[in-house]
Design a protein around this motif. Structure first.
Motif, PDB file in Angstrom:
ATOM      1  N   PHE A  11     -51.034 146.913  -9.984  1.00 30.67           N
ATOM      2  CA  PHE A  11     -52.443 147.184  -9.732  1.00 30.67           C
ATOM      3  C   PHE A  11     -52.671 147.446  -8.250  1.00 30.67           C
ATOM      4  O   PHE A  11     -52.042 146.845  -7.388  1.00 30.67           O
ATOM      5  CB  PHE A  11     -53.290 146.019 -10.217  1.00 30.67           C
ATOM      6  N   GLY A  12     -53.608 148.356  -7.971  1.00 34.62           N
ATOM      7  CA  GLY A  12     -53.827 148.792  -6.604  1.00 34.62           C
ATOM      8  C   GLY A  12     -54.913 148.048  -5.869  1.00 34.62           C
ATOM      9  O   GLY A  12     -54.749 147.685  -4.710  1.00 34.62           O
ATOM     10  N   ASP A  13     -56.060 147.815  -6.526  1.00 31.96           N
ATOM     11  CA  ASP A  13     -57.127 147.091  -5.859  1.00 31.96           C
ATOM     12  C   ASP A  13     -57.882 146.234  -6.866  1.00 31.96           C
ATOM     13  O   ASP A  13     -57.740 146.375  -8.083  1.00 31.96           O
ATOM     14  CB  ASP A  13     -58.068 148.025  -5.103  1.00 31.96           C
ATOM     15  N   LEU A  14     -58.691 145.358  -6.326  1.00 32.44           N
ATOM     16  CA  LEU A  14     -59.347 144.339  -7.131  1.00 32.44           C
ATOM     17  C   LEU A  14     -60.747 144.100  -6.610  1.00 32.44           C
ATOM     18  O   LEU A  14     -60.950 143.955  -5.395  1.00 32.44           O
ATOM     19  CB  LEU A  14     -58.541 143.030  -7.074  1.00 32.44           C
ATOM     20  N   VAL A  15     -61.715 144.062  -7.520  1.00 28.47           N
ATOM     21  CA  VAL A  15     -63.089 143.678  -7.211  1.00 28.47           C
ATOM     22  C   VAL A  15     -63.456 142.514  -8.118  1.00 28.47           C
ATOM     23  O   VAL A  15     -63.250 142.589  -9.343  1.00 28.47           O
ATOM     24  CB  VAL A  15     -64.074 144.835  -7.428  1.00 28.47           C
ATOM     25  N   ASN A  16     -63.963 141.434  -7.552  1.00 21.40           N
ATOM     26  CA  ASN A  16     -64.270 140.260  -8.360  1.00 21.40           C
ATOM     27  C   ASN A  16     -65.380 139.443  -7.718  1.00 21.40           C
ATOM     28  O   ASN A  16     -65.741 139.660  -6.555  1.00 21.40           O
ATOM     29  CB  ASN A  16     -63.031 139.384  -8.536  1.00 21.40           C
ATOM     30  N   GLY A  17     -65.906 138.495  -8.471  1.00 24.17           N
ATOM     31  CA  GLY A  17     -66.951 137.636  -7.938  1.00 24.17           C
ATOM     32  C   GLY A  17     -67.320 136.541  -8.912  1.00 24.17           C
ATOM     33  O   GLY A  17     -66.874 136.522 -10.068  1.00 24.17           O
ATOM     34  N   SER A  18     -68.148 135.605  -8.457  1.00 26.83           N
ATOM     35  CA  SER A  18     -68.613 134.508  -9.300  1.00 26.83           C
ATOM     36  C   SER A  18     -69.947 134.001  -8.777  1.00 26.83           C
ATOM     37  O   SER A  18     -70.307 134.204  -7.613  1.00 26.83           O
ATOM     38  CB  SER A  18     -67.584 133.369  -9.341  1.00 26.83           C
ATOM     39  N   PHE A  19     -70.662 133.303  -9.666  1.00 27.03           N
ATOM     40  CA  PHE A  19     -71.984 132.779  -9.341  1.00 27.03           C
ATOM     41  C   PHE A  19     -72.186 131.481 -10.102  1.00 27.03           C
ATOM     42  O   PHE A  19     -71.809 131.369 -11.276  1.00 27.03           O
ATOM     43  CB  PHE A  19     -73.064 133.791  -9.743  1.00 27.03           C
ATOM     44  N   SER A  20     -72.782 130.477  -9.452  1.00 24.77           N
ATOM     45  CA  SER A  20     -73.039 129.199 -10.100  1.00 24.77           C
ATOM     46  C   SER A  20     -74.329 128.608  -9.566  1.00 24.77           C
ATOM     47  O   SER A  20     -74.627 128.713  -8.367  1.00 24.77           O
ATOM     48  CB  SER A  20     -71.874 128.228  -9.846  1.00 24.77           C
TER      49      SER A  20
END
Length: 293
Positions: free
Chosen positions: A171-180
């Protein structure tokens, strides 16, 4: 200025232990159980921020794991940490079948690495920018948000990582996130998600995950706070195109304040749906006690 040396002793690593790997040597356990986690120095300025150098957390580490449920020690957005080395069973048995850590991922940035990292100052500001570049030419950046209001507490993060120069990732790139968010009543809601895009062999393929958790925490007894939660995670197309891996779990944490300890329990069900194959669902449980001093 400061420095840190941190080591770990892995015994039956829960990320890697499986039916054919009782010691957790495969999948990251390693034959040597005593190893380094951090070896770094930093310079911190109230006005200019902090500069880190050495092995430690990259800027995107933790960006998929913002969790105010107080049950993260039992289970969070990464289903691999319990029974990660377990193979799914089909009508022929388990030989050569996928392991849990091969089909699940919470895509939590670049983890720990030898890197140069910069964090913006956070005094009086709820948002912090983090940037880092690690060996192999990879780089990442993240925004972290923390706010405690009169009626609720909020935590969130979003990150981007580029690993194409490492030469080791499909895999070349990654976009991610989280919220709580945690309300004053003790109710909490946590969500997370991410996408990895391929750049080798199958440029059009990508993998993704989605996660949700609902929790409740309260001081029910004098011994300490009690927290319970339920969560769901789905990872798609990670090992193969059209793979769909599902994990559903229940978590329980009881604080033992007098002893600085936490008693925890996690029950989780794993499923793998793959065209042309039929894998049996897998159930796993974990109980533990953590003491901090």
């Amino acid at each position: 200025m400061g420095a840190a040396l941190e080591f770990e002793l892995r015994v039956n690593n829960s990320f890697a232990v499986g039916q054919d790997d009782s010691r957790g040597v495969q999948g990251g356990g390693g034959a040597v159980n005593f190893r380094d986690r951090r070896a770094e120095v930093w310079i911190d300025s109230v006005d200019l921020g902090r500069l880190w150098l050495g092995k430690g957390w990259t800027a995107s580490e933790g960006s998929s794991e913002r969790d105010l449920s107080d049950t993260w020690i039992a289970g969070y957005s990464d289903p691999r940490v319990m029974g990660g080395g377990m193979r799914f069973r089909d009508s022929q048995g388990i030989e050569d079948n996928p392991r849990v850590f091969e089909v699940f991922d919470n895509m939590d940035g670049l983890g720990r690495d030898v890197r140069l990292r910069y964090d913006t100052p956070s005094r009086g500001i709820p948002i912090q920018l983090r940037l880092s570049t690690a060996q192999g030419g990879v780089f990442d950046g993240a925004l972290f948000y923390d706010f405690r209001g009169a009626r609720a507490r909020w935590a969130a993060a979003v990150s981007y990582a580029d690993v194409r120069r490492s030469g080791t990732s499909t895999f070349g790139d990654l976009v991610n996130g989280s919220f709580s968010v945690l309300s004053g009543s003790g109710l909490s809601l946590t969500v997370a998600g991410g996408v990895k895009r391929a750049f080798r062999n199958e440029p059009e393929r990508s993998a993704s995950f989605a996660y949700g958790k609902i929790g409740y925490q309260r001081d029910l007894w004098r011994i300490g706070r009690t927290a319970v939660s339920m969560d769901y995670q789905e990872t798609r197309d990670l090992m193969r195109r059209d793979d769909r891996a599902l994990a559903m779990g229940m978590q329980f944490v009881q604080h033992l304040s007098r002893w600085g300890a936490e008693l925890y329990l996690n029950l989780r069900r794993h499923e793998l749906h793959r065209p042309g194959a039929r894998f049996e669902p897998m159930s796993a449980g974990m109980a533990g006690l953590r003491v901090r001093f």
